[in-house]
Scaffold this motif. Structure first.
Motif, PDB file in Angstrom:
ATOM      1  N   CYS A 232      37.862  37.908  49.716  1.00  0.00           N
ATOM      2  CA  CYS A 232      38.053  38.519  51.041  1.00  0.00           C
ATOM      3  C   CYS A 232      38.839  37.603  51.965  1.00  0.00           C
ATOM      4  O   CYS A 232      39.731  38.059  52.704  1.00  0.00           O
ATOM      5  N   GLU A 233      38.533  36.310  51.934  1.00  0.00           N
ATOM      6  CA  GLU A 233      39.248  35.359  52.777  1.00  0.00           C
ATOM      7  C   GLU A 233      40.729  35.312  52.387  1.00  0.00           C
ATOM      8  O   GLU A 233      41.610  35.257  53.246  1.00  0.00           O
TER       9      GLU A 233
ATOM     10  N   GLU B  80      42.457  38.609  53.527  1.00  0.00           N
ATOM     11  CA  GLU B  80      42.655  38.612  54.977  1.00  0.00           C
ATOM     12  C   GLU B  80      43.744  37.619  55.373  1.00  0.00           C
ATOM     13  O   GLU B  80      44.599  37.922  56.226  1.00  0.00           O
ATOM     14  N   GLY B  81      43.732  36.449  54.751  1.00  0.00           N
ATOM     15  CA  GLY B  81      44.731  35.444  55.061  1.00  0.00           C
ATOM     16  C   GLY B  81      46.144  35.900  54.740  1.00  0.00           C
ATOM     17  O   GLY B  81      47.083  35.649  55.498  1.00  0.00           O
TER      18      GLY B  81
ATOM     19  N   LYS C  21      33.011  41.408  54.313  1.00  0.00           N
ATOM     20  CA  LYS C  21      32.585  40.143  54.920  1.00  0.00           C
ATOM     21  C   LYS C  21      31.296  40.349  55.713  1.00  0.00           C
ATOM     22  O   LYS C  21      30.436  39.462  55.757  1.00  0.00           O
TER      23      LYS C  21
END
Length: 363
Positions: free
Chosen positions: A243-244, A247-248, A273
Motif C-alpha cells: 500500500c505504501e 500510494e508513493g 491502510k
C-alpha cells in the motif's frame, strides 16, 4: 540417382523438382525467378538467393536441411560449436568475431532464420559504430541489415524471432525517416504471444510530435494502472509495504493530486491502510485513512456518475492527456462511495463504529 547421393544443391533442386513433376519454368515462376536462373542453379553455375531457400524448400516439400544436404548429426555438432563460440563473444565483447561467426553460420545454415536474425542484428549494431566515422559505409550496412530483417519477417515461424526482427527493421527504417513503412512492419508484430509493451515502444518510434506524445502518455498511464492494480490486489505478503509503495507511486506521478481515474485506486489504498491501522489498534490513524478513502471515492464518483465527461490531467508527465469518464466500464449500479461504506461494516472496524468521528465519515 537418389537425393541422398547428390553432392550439390543444384542437383538436389533438380531431383526434388522432378519428384514434384515441375518444369524449370514452373519452379522459377513459383519463386519469382526465370527458368534460366533455375537452370544455372541445377548446373552448379550459381546458387539461389538466401531469401529463396525457405520458399524453395516449402515448394519442393522438403526441409531446408534436406535441400541444403545437411547431415543431421554433423549439422547439430557444428551448430552447437558455433552457438558456443557466438555466445562467448558476449563475454569478450568482440563484435568482429561475433559478426564473423554469424556470417559463417548464415552461409553454413542458409535456411536458419534464427542465425540470419542474429547476423542482421550484428550488422546493424556494428553499423551504428561505423556511422561515427563513415556515413556511406553506415548506409550500406543498414540497407544490408534491412534486407535480412525483412527476409526473417517473411519466412520465420517463431513469434519471438519475428518480433525481434521487426524491432530491428523498425529501428533501421525510423532512422532513415521512413516511419510509415516502419509502422507497416510493426503492425505484423505478434503481440498476442509476445510482450505487447515492446510493440507499443516500436509504434511510438514510428510517430512524432503530438501523436507520439499522447500515445506515450497513454501507454505510461496504462502501465501505471497495471502496476497499481498488481500492488493493491496482487496478494502481497506485506500488505502495508504494498500500500505504501502504491500510494508513493501515485503521489510521485501526480504531484498536483489531480488523480482523476486513479482516485479509484487511491480510495482502495487508503481503505486498506485503514484496515491495517484498525487491526493494530491505531484508531486515530484508521479514522484518517477512512476519511481519505471516502474523499477519493467521492472524487471518483463525481467524474463517473455526478458529472461524466472529458477530463484533463495536469501533472507534468501526463499534462494535456484526456480521459472520457462516459466510457468507463461499470460492474454494478452502486457508486465507489457505496462500496467503501459497505466495506466499513467489516469486523475490524467494530471498535470504531460507535465513535462520532466514524459516523461522521459515513453519514
Amino acid at each position: 540417382m537418389t537425393a541422398a547421393t547428390d553432392q550439390t544443391m543444384g542437383s538436389r533442386i533438380a531431383y526434388y523438382r522432378k519428384q514434384k513433376n515441375l518444369t524449370q519454368e514452373e519452379l522459377g515462376q513459383a519463386v519469382g525467378v526465370t527458368n534460366q536462373a533455375v537452370s544455372k542453379w541445377e548446373c552448379g553455375l550459381s546458387s539461389p538467393d538466401l531469401a529463396l531457400i525457405v520458399p524453395l524448400a516449402k515448394l519442393l516439400g522438403v526441409t531446408t536441411d534436406e535441400l541444403l544436404g545437411a547431415v543431421p548429426a554433423e549439422a547439430d555438432t557444428q551448430r552447437e560449436a558455433m552457438e558456443a563460440a557466438y555466445n562467448k563473444t558476449f563475454e569478450t565483447g568482440d563484435i568482429y568475431e561475433r559478426i564473423r561467426i554469424s556470417e559463417e553460420a548464415v552461409r553454413v545454415f542458409p535456411g536458419d532464420m534464427r542465425w540470419l536474425n542474429r547476423y542482421a542484428w550484428d550488422v546493424w549494431c556494428n553499423a551504428i559504430d561505423i556511422e561515427i566515422n563513415n556515413s556511406e559505409a553506415f548506409e550500406t550496412e543498414r540497407e544490408k541489415a534491412i534486407k535480412m530483417f525483412d527476409t526473417v519477417i517473411q519466412n520465420v515461424e517463431d513469434d519471438g524471432e519475428k518480433a525481434y526482427a521487426i524491432e530491428g527493421i523498425t529501428q533501421c527504417l525510423c532512422g532513415k525517416g521512413q516511419k510509415d513503412q516502419a509502422r507497416k512492419y510493426v503492425e505484423l508484430f505478434p503481440e498476442i504471444k509476445v510482450n505487447p509493451s515492446r510493440r507499443d515502444h516500436l509504434l511510438a518510434m514510428c510517430m512524432s510530435g503530438d501523436e507520439q506524445l499522447h500515445f506515450m502518455q497513454e501507454c505510461l498511464n496504462n502501465k501505471l494502472d497495471d502496476l497499481i492494480q498488481d500492488l493493491v490486489w496482487g496478494g502481497r505478503r506485506d500488505r502495508a509495504a504494498a500500500c505504501e509503495a502504491a500510494e508513493g507511486v501515485l503521489k510521485a506521478m501526480f504531484p498536483d493530486e489531480n488523480y482523476l481515474y486513479h482516485n479509484h485506486s487511491m480510495s482502495h489504498i487508503q481503505f486498506r491502510k485503514a484496515e491495517l491501522a484498525a487491526g493494530a489498534g491505531q484508531n486515530d490513524e484508521a479514522l484518517e485513512r477512512l476519511k481519505d478513502a471516502m474523499y477519493h471515492a467521492e472524487e471518483y464518483d463525481r467524474m463517473d456518475t455526478g458529472c461524466p465527461g472529458v477530463c484533463t490531467y495536469t501533472a507534468p508527465l501526463f499534462q494535456g492527456q484526456t480521459i472520457d469518464s462516459r466510457q468507463w466500464c461499470h460492474s454494478g449500479t452502486g457508486t465507489l462511495a457505496d462500496d467503501i461504506r459497505s466495506m466499513s461494516r467489516r469486523d475490524v472496524f467494530n471498535g470504531l463504529r460507535d465513535l462520532p468521528s466514524f459516523q461522521e465519515i459515513f453519514k
